[in-house]
Motif scaffolding. Sequence first.
Motif, PDB file in Angstrom:
ATOM      1  N   LYS A   1       8.563  -9.731  -7.151  1.00 44.25           N
ATOM      2  CA  LYS A   1       9.352 -10.844  -7.713  1.00 44.25           C
ATOM      3  C   LYS A   1       9.961 -11.694  -6.615  1.00 44.25           C
ATOM      4  N   GLU A   2      10.515 -11.043  -5.598  1.00 47.83           N
ATOM      5  CA  GLU A   2      11.160 -11.774  -4.499  1.00 47.83           C
ATOM      6  C   GLU A   2      10.181 -12.705  -3.788  1.00 47.83           C
ATOM      7  N   ASN A   3       8.922 -12.286  -3.709  1.00 48.46           N
ATOM      8  CA  ASN A   3       7.920 -13.077  -2.993  1.00 48.46           C
ATOM      9  C   ASN A   3       7.054 -13.938  -3.925  1.00 48.46           C
ATOM     10  N   ASP A   4       7.461 -13.975  -5.210  1.00 53.39           N
ATOM     11  CA  ASP A   4       6.744 -14.797  -6.203  1.00 53.39           C
ATOM     12  C   ASP A   4       5.248 -14.515  -6.225  1.00 53.39           C
ATOM     13  N   PHE A   5       4.897 -13.231  -6.139  1.00 58.58           N
ATOM     14  CA  PHE A   5       3.480 -12.874  -6.193  1.00 58.58           C
ATOM     15  C   PHE A   5       2.928 -13.141  -7.585  1.00 58.58           C
ATOM     16  N   GLU A   6       1.797 -13.816  -7.615  1.00 58.86           N
ATOM     17  CA  GLU A   6       1.104 -14.035  -8.877  1.00 58.86           C
ATOM     18  C   GLU A   6      -0.169 -13.202  -8.889  1.00 58.86           C
TER      19      GLU A   6
ATOM     20  N   ALA B   1       5.601   2.239   7.222  1.00 55.20           N
ATOM     21  CA  ALA B   1       5.811   2.616   5.820  1.00 55.20           C
ATOM     22  C   ALA B   1       7.187   3.259   5.633  1.00 55.20           C
ATOM     23  N   ILE B   2       7.769   2.998   4.475  1.00 59.73           N
ATOM     24  CA  ILE B   2       9.115   3.504   4.170  1.00 59.73           C
ATOM     25  C   ILE B   2       9.123   4.156   2.784  1.00 59.73           C
ATOM     26  N   PRO B   3      10.115   5.036   2.536  1.00 60.23           N
ATOM     27  CA  PRO B   3      10.208   5.631   1.199  1.00 60.23           C
ATOM     28  C   PRO B   3      10.381   4.539   0.135  1.00 60.23           C
ATOM     29  N   PHE B   4       9.843   4.779  -1.053  1.00 58.89           N
ATOM     30  CA  PHE B   4       9.891   3.739  -2.079  1.00 58.89           C
ATOM     31  C   PHE B   4      10.012   4.337  -3.472  1.00 58.89           C
ATOM     32  N   LYS B   5      10.401   3.479  -4.397  1.00 60.42           N
ATOM     33  CA  LYS B   5      10.301   3.742  -5.829  1.00 60.42           C
ATOM     34  C   LYS B   5       9.499   2.591  -6.427  1.00 60.42           C
ATOM     35  N   VAL B   6       8.926   2.801  -7.583  1.00 60.49           N
ATOM     36  CA  VAL B   6       8.130   1.746  -8.216  1.00 60.49           C
ATOM     37  C   VAL B   6       8.996   0.515  -8.469  1.00 60.49           C
ATOM     38  N   ASP B   7      10.270   0.715  -8.757  1.00 60.45           N
ATOM     39  CA  ASP B   7      11.190  -0.418  -8.946  1.00 60.45           C
ATOM     40  C   ASP B   7      11.257  -1.290  -7.691  1.00 60.45           C
ATOM     41  N   ASP B   8      11.143  -0.669  -6.506  1.00 60.01           N
ATOM     42  CA  ASP B   8      11.157  -1.438  -5.246  1.00 60.01           C
ATOM     43  C   ASP B   8       9.935  -2.348  -5.165  1.00 60.01           C
ATOM     44  N   ILE B   9       8.813  -1.842  -5.647  1.00 55.90           N
ATOM     45  CA  ILE B   9       7.577  -2.632  -5.626  1.00 55.90           C
ATOM     46  C   ILE B   9       7.673  -3.819  -6.567  1.00 55.90           C
TER      47      ILE B   9
ATOM     48  N   ILE C   1       0.869  -1.179   0.000  1.00 54.96           N
ATOM     49  CA  ILE C   1       0.000   0.000   0.000  1.00 54.96           C
ATOM     50  C   ILE C   1       0.905   1.228   0.000  1.00 54.96           C
ATOM     51  N   THR C   2       0.601   2.206  -0.859  1.00 52.89           N
ATOM     52  CA  THR C   2       1.465   3.385  -0.921  1.00 52.89           C
ATOM     53  C   THR C   2       0.668   4.691  -0.886  1.00 52.89           C
ATOM     54  N   ASN C   3       1.350   5.732  -0.407  1.00 54.82           N
ATOM     55  CA  ASN C   3       0.880   7.084  -0.710  1.00 54.82           C
ATOM     56  C   ASN C   3       1.888   7.669  -1.701  1.00 54.82           C
ATOM     57  N   SER C   4       1.987   8.966  -1.805  1.00 55.29           N
ATOM     58  CA  SER C   4       2.868   9.533  -2.836  1.00 55.29           C
ATOM     59  C   SER C   4       4.354   9.308  -2.555  1.00 55.29           C
ATOM     60  N   THR C   5       4.721   9.090  -1.292  1.00 52.06           N
ATOM     61  CA  THR C   5       6.157   8.971  -0.954  1.00 52.06           C
ATOM     62  C   THR C   5       6.522   7.714  -0.177  1.00 52.06           C
ATOM     63  N   LEU C   6       5.550   7.094   0.502  1.00 46.59           N
ATOM     64  CA  LEU C   6       5.847   5.958   1.379  1.00 46.59           C
ATOM     65  C   LEU C   6       5.057   4.723   0.960  1.00 46.59           C
ATOM     66  N   ALA C   7       5.634   3.554   1.277  1.00 46.70           N
ATOM     67  CA  ALA C   7       4.957   2.288   0.987  1.00 46.70           C
ATOM     68  C   ALA C   7       5.030   1.379   2.201  1.00 46.70           C
ATOM     69  N   PHE C   8       3.937   0.662   2.445  1.00 51.83           N
ATOM     70  CA  PHE C   8       3.874  -0.339   3.500  1.00 51.83           C
ATOM     71  C   PHE C   8       3.871  -1.713   2.844  1.00 51.83           C
ATOM     72  N   PHE C   9       4.884  -2.527   3.165  1.00 56.19           N
ATOM     73  CA  PHE C   9       5.042  -3.860   2.588  1.00 56.19           C
ATOM     74  C   PHE C   9       4.635  -4.907   3.622  1.00 56.19           C
ATOM     75  N   GLU C  10       3.705  -5.769   3.259  1.00 58.72           N
ATOM     76  CA  GLU C  10       3.270  -6.859   4.129  1.00 58.72           C
ATOM     77  C   GLU C  10       2.858  -8.023   3.228  1.00 58.72           C
TER      78      GLU C  10
END
Length: 366
Positions: A82-87, A69-77, A44-53
Amino acid sequence: MSKLKINIVLFGIGNIGSTLINQIIESQAFFSENKSIDLRFPIITNSTLAFFEKEGAENAWEANFVHLAIPFKVDDIIAFAKENDFENLIAVDATASDELIDHYIPLVQNGFNIVAVNKKANTLPIDFYRELRENLKKHDKEFLYETSVDTGFPVLQTIRDLYNSGEKITKIRGVFSDSLSYVFNRFSSEETCFSTIIKDAEKLQLITSDYEEDLSGNDAAEKLLILTREIGKDFEFTDIKITPLLDHNQYEINAKSKRVLNKELLDKSFKIAKITQSDNHVLRYVGEYNVLENKLEVKLVSESTKTAIGQLKGSDTIFEIYTQSYGNIPIVIQSAAAGKEAIARGVITDILKVAEKIKNKEAIWA
């Protein structure tokens, strides 16, 4: 029956985004029992931070977002997915961001379907429009955006179905802006100054204090462009003849050297437009594409009160679709003001459509 797990990456947790999460969490048991679908929010993201769960956000998502939540780029998402093999990934764009649009194609290339409230991807130059669709086809992904033009009523789906059936659409017309619908519905039925109604619309948060943007006609024009591109027309935004509701003569400089509306001039011009109409006519701000004339316009018109557009109330929007088969009788789709609950529910409808397509593909592969 095993449940289909859908991983939703939500961009934007404003009114619509936060309502969307809460609606899905509340309806999770329903989707599980009736659709055999498990909708999750691993990011879940806002304009600058993302929460990964990776297991998906739960009821306490707002508190978790604040603390984790931490700062993010779309590349991080993309990397996290990919790391979690999300389908079965769906990126939901509940923003009005220009920047996020630049990442649509990389998201598609990395396995994401897209559902958008944001209308900007479909109003950019036609080269981007085509490139995005080429990538969707190449990577077998979906892009749905019903709520970009309305609350989620099937305006785009109806136009798409007509077009794909070979039906000749001859005209698309309507009042596409809920804010301008409110303004002119009141102005036509009350003896109230135009500037007063504009102020009331601002108090109701239907328009912003920057009246120039709201009264420019750009919102209606963008929606008209999206509608025409659905029937295979390669128009650009600059092809639309827009007659804005304000001109530069209706502004003045106040004591603080700020540009403000000249209420006297504004009220006078709209009063003249109102009283010089024919009997039983009202003012409406309309977008129209006339296929036979190949002309796109957004402008103020005087409309008979006998028509559906002339009978609009409140801040309702209306879309009229004229076809060869129906002749002069339009297909009419009318909906109430675009509240956050209705828009979020429309986004869920698009999410479920993507989920069903994923399920059908899996059934074919099985």
